[in-house]
Motif scaffolding. Structure first.
Motif, PDB file in Angstrom:
ATOM      1  N   HIS A   9     -15.320  -8.955  -9.977  1.00  0.00           N
ATOM      2  CA  HIS A   9     -16.013  -7.587  -9.258  1.00  0.00           C
ATOM      3  C   HIS A   9     -15.947  -6.533 -10.069  1.00  0.00           C
ATOM      4  O   HIS A   9     -15.868  -6.030 -11.263  1.00  0.00           O
ATOM      5  CB  HIS A   9     -14.907  -7.914  -8.163  1.00  0.00           C
ATOM      6  CG  HIS A   9     -13.013  -7.196  -8.850  1.00  0.00           C
ATOM      7  ND1 HIS A   9     -12.286  -7.849  -9.836  1.00  0.00           N
ATOM      8  CD2 HIS A   9     -12.750  -5.435  -9.826  1.00  0.00           C
ATOM      9  CE1 HIS A   9     -11.094  -8.111  -9.958  1.00  0.00           C
ATOM     10  NE2 HIS A   9     -11.773  -6.373 -10.007  1.00  0.00           N
ATOM     11  N   GLU A  14      -3.828   5.057   1.785  1.00  0.00           N
ATOM     12  CA  GLU A  14      -4.806   4.797   1.860  1.00  0.00           C
ATOM     13  C   GLU A  14      -5.494   5.437   1.991  1.00  0.00           C
ATOM     14  O   GLU A  14      -5.170   6.393   2.244  1.00  0.00           O
ATOM     15  CB  GLU A  14      -4.290   4.019   3.323  1.00  0.00           C
ATOM     16  CG  GLU A  14      -3.865   2.636   2.858  1.00  0.00           C
ATOM     17  CD  GLU A  14      -3.896   1.699   4.357  1.00  0.00           C
ATOM     18  OE1 GLU A  14      -5.042   1.808   4.728  1.00  0.00           O
ATOM     19  OE2 GLU A  14      -2.589   1.373   4.572  1.00  0.00           O
ATOM     20  N   TRP A  22      -7.343   2.911  -6.785  1.00  0.00           N
ATOM     21  CA  TRP A  22      -8.677   2.799  -6.998  1.00  0.00           C
ATOM     22  C   TRP A  22      -9.068   4.048  -6.266  1.00  0.00           C
ATOM     23  O   TRP A  22      -9.008   4.482  -5.028  1.00  0.00           O
ATOM     24  CB  TRP A  22      -9.479   1.550  -7.379  1.00  0.00           C
ATOM     25  CG  TRP A  22      -9.302   1.285  -5.583  1.00  0.00           C
ATOM     26  CD1 TRP A  22      -9.454   1.048  -4.264  1.00  0.00           C
ATOM     27  CD2 TRP A  22      -7.821   0.048  -5.550  1.00  0.00           C
ATOM     28  NE1 TRP A  22      -9.597   0.586  -3.394  1.00  0.00           N
ATOM     29  CE2 TRP A  22      -7.614  -0.371  -4.118  1.00  0.00           C
ATOM     30  CE3 TRP A  22      -6.571  -0.279  -5.771  1.00  0.00           C
ATOM     31  CZ2 TRP A  22      -7.055  -0.869  -3.218  1.00  0.00           C
ATOM     32  CZ3 TRP A  22      -5.920  -0.717  -5.568  1.00  0.00           C
ATOM     33  CH2 TRP A  22      -6.047  -1.488  -3.961  1.00  0.00           C
ATOM     34  N   ARG A  67     -12.612   3.660  -5.236  1.00  0.00           N
ATOM     35  CA  ARG A  67     -13.906   2.732  -4.319  1.00  0.00           C
ATOM     36  C   ARG A  67     -13.221   1.731  -4.255  1.00  0.00           C
ATOM     37  O   ARG A  67     -12.679   1.193  -4.988  1.00  0.00           O
ATOM     38  CB  ARG A  67     -15.026   3.599  -4.325  1.00  0.00           C
ATOM     39  CG  ARG A  67     -15.499   4.376  -4.152  1.00  0.00           C
ATOM     40  CD  ARG A  67     -17.344   4.684  -4.520  1.00  0.00           C
ATOM     41  NE  ARG A  67     -17.470   5.756  -4.318  1.00  0.00           N
ATOM     42  CZ  ARG A  67     -18.672   6.227  -4.244  1.00  0.00           C
ATOM     43  NH1 ARG A  67     -19.605   4.915  -5.845  1.00  0.00           N
ATOM     44  NH2 ARG A  67     -19.554   7.286  -4.620  1.00  0.00           N
ATOM     45  N   PRO A  68     -13.234   1.056  -2.675  1.00  0.00           N
ATOM     46  CA  PRO A  68     -13.280  -0.478  -3.407  1.00  0.00           C
ATOM     47  C   PRO A  68     -13.447  -0.860  -3.784  1.00  0.00           C
ATOM     48  O   PRO A  68     -15.099  -0.768  -4.052  1.00  0.00           O
ATOM     49  CB  PRO A  68     -13.633  -1.059  -1.472  1.00  0.00           C
ATOM     50  CG  PRO A  68     -13.319   0.472  -0.455  1.00  0.00           C
ATOM     51  CD  PRO A  68     -14.067   1.043  -1.382  1.00  0.00           C
ATOM     52  N   HIS A  79     -16.873  -1.963 -10.241  1.00  0.00           N
ATOM     53  CA  HIS A  79     -16.509  -1.297 -10.200  1.00  0.00           C
ATOM     54  C   HIS A  79     -16.926  -0.107  -9.392  1.00  0.00           C
ATOM     55  O   HIS A  79     -17.249   0.613 -10.510  1.00  0.00           O
ATOM     56  CB  HIS A  79     -14.935  -0.393 -11.388  1.00  0.00           C
ATOM     57  CG  HIS A  79     -13.902  -1.226 -10.534  1.00  0.00           C
ATOM     58  ND1 HIS A  79     -12.394  -1.469 -10.110  1.00  0.00           N
ATOM     59  CD2 HIS A  79     -13.633  -2.577 -12.031  1.00  0.00           C
ATOM     60  CE1 HIS A  79     -11.838  -2.574 -10.602  1.00  0.00           C
ATOM     61  NE2 HIS A  79     -12.884  -3.026 -11.904  1.00  0.00           N
ATOM     62  N   GLU A  84     -11.057   2.990 -11.550  1.00  0.00           N
ATOM     63  CA  GLU A  84      -9.901   1.681 -11.385  1.00  0.00           C
ATOM     64  C   GLU A  84      -8.977   2.523 -12.718  1.00  0.00           C
ATOM     65  O   GLU A  84      -9.485   2.100 -13.696  1.00  0.00           O
ATOM     66  CB  GLU A  84     -10.357   0.546 -11.301  1.00  0.00           C
ATOM     67  CG  GLU A  84      -8.365  -0.549 -11.063  1.00  0.00           C
ATOM     68  CD  GLU A  84      -8.789  -2.021 -10.723  1.00  0.00           C
ATOM     69  OE1 GLU A  84      -8.810  -2.564 -10.003  1.00  0.00           O
ATOM     70  OE2 GLU A  84      -8.998  -1.915 -12.348  1.00  0.00           O
ATOM     71  N   GLU A  86      -7.184   5.377  -3.328  1.00  0.00           N
ATOM     72  CA  GLU A  86      -5.931   4.133  -2.671  1.00  0.00           C
ATOM     73  C   GLU A  86      -5.121   3.766  -3.654  1.00  0.00           C
ATOM     74  O   GLU A  86      -5.804   3.702  -5.191  1.00  0.00           O
ATOM     75  CB  GLU A  86      -6.687   3.274  -1.975  1.00  0.00           C
ATOM     76  CG  GLU A  86      -5.959   2.172  -1.394  1.00  0.00           C
ATOM     77  CD  GLU A  86      -6.313   1.511  -0.288  1.00  0.00           C
ATOM     78  OE1 GLU A  86      -5.326   0.423   0.339  1.00  0.00           O
ATOM     79  OE2 GLU A  86      -7.017   1.185  -0.078  1.00  0.00           O
ATOM     80  N   GLN A 102     -16.000  -4.833  -5.774  1.00  0.00           N
ATOM     81  CA  GLN A 102     -17.117  -5.521  -4.971  1.00  0.00           C
ATOM     82  C   GLN A 102     -17.130  -6.192  -5.263  1.00  0.00           C
ATOM     83  O   GLN A 102     -16.776  -6.472  -6.749  1.00  0.00           O
ATOM     84  CB  GLN A 102     -18.725  -5.033  -4.864  1.00  0.00           C
ATOM     85  CG  GLN A 102     -19.004  -3.607  -4.567  1.00  0.00           C
ATOM     86  CD  GLN A 102     -20.395  -2.824  -4.867  1.00  0.00           C
ATOM     87  OE1 GLN A 102     -20.451  -2.872  -5.751  1.00  0.00           O
ATOM     88  NE2 GLN A 102     -20.669  -1.578  -4.348  1.00  0.00           N
ATOM     89  N   SER A 118      -8.934   7.557  -0.396  1.00  0.00           N
ATOM     90  CA  SER A 118      -9.894   7.687  -1.209  1.00  0.00           C
ATOM     91  C   SER A 118      -8.946   9.104  -2.054  1.00  0.00           C
ATOM     92  O   SER A 118      -8.783  10.301  -1.564  1.00  0.00           O
ATOM     93  CB  SER A 118     -11.414   8.357  -1.054  1.00  0.00           C
ATOM     94  OG  SER A 118     -11.942   8.169  -2.465  1.00  0.00           O
ATOM     95  N   ARG A 131       0.978  -1.035   0.094  1.00  0.00           N
ATOM     96  CA  ARG A 131       0.025  -0.164   0.154  1.00  0.00           C
ATOM     97  C   ARG A 131       0.910   1.100  -0.271  1.00  0.00           C
ATOM     98  O   ARG A 131       1.991   1.717   1.374  1.00  0.00           O
ATOM     99  CB  ARG A 131      -0.955  -0.177   1.105  1.00  0.00           C
ATOM    100  CG  ARG A 131      -1.787  -1.094   1.334  1.00  0.00           C
ATOM    101  CD  ARG A 131      -3.128  -1.477   2.745  1.00  0.00           C
ATOM    102  NE  ARG A 131      -3.478  -2.963   2.319  1.00  0.00           N
ATOM    103  CZ  ARG A 131      -4.223  -2.660   2.119  1.00  0.00           C
ATOM    104  NH1 ARG A 131      -5.134  -1.469   0.921  1.00  0.00           N
ATOM    105  NH2 ARG A 131      -5.042  -3.588   1.526  1.00  0.00           N
TER     106      ARG A 131
END
Length: 113
Positions: free
Chosen positions: A53, A34, A103, A105-106, A55, A59, A38, A108, A36, A31
């Motif tokens: 997944h 970290e 990215w 946002r994380p 987005h 990303e 990331e 999914q 937003s 990393r």
């Protein structure tokens, strides 16, 4: 992140001396920032994958070494891949690879573990 960071020689292999830890089976992470967005380095072992997944945010992936494949094709060293919000894919690396990834946002996870 509240201060500026510099990663000298990153594109010429400076990432090889950085500390990586576990992320997913066969994939390690280093990393860099970290929050937003990331920012991280991901290192895929040969044969490693990340399941399907989606987005929710942009990303950005820069392949530093090796190659990774998704539903849009094979992305080799030097490739820049943009996955806009709302897109989805799975990622595999038959030969292994290291990527610089950012990215907003994380992701999914939609399939697999």
């Amino acid at each position: 992140m509240t201060e500026a960071y510099s990663f000298p020689n990153l594109l010429s292999g400076g990432w090889r001396n950085m500390d990586f830890g576990p992320f997913r089976d066969g994939v390690e992470i280093c990393r860099l920032a970290e929050g937003s967005p990331e920012v991280a380095l991901l290192r895929y072992a040969p044969g490693a994958s990340v399941p399907l997944h989606s987005h929710p945010g942009l990303e950005v992936v820069l392949v530093l070494e090796g190659a990774q494949t998704d539903e849009n094709g094979r992305h080799e060293t030097g490739a820049l891949v943009l996955n806009p919000p709302g897109t989805q894919h799975s990622v595999q690396s038959d030969v292994g690879c290291t990527v610089l990834i950012q990215w907003e946002r994380p992701v999914q996870i939609l399939g697999g573990i």
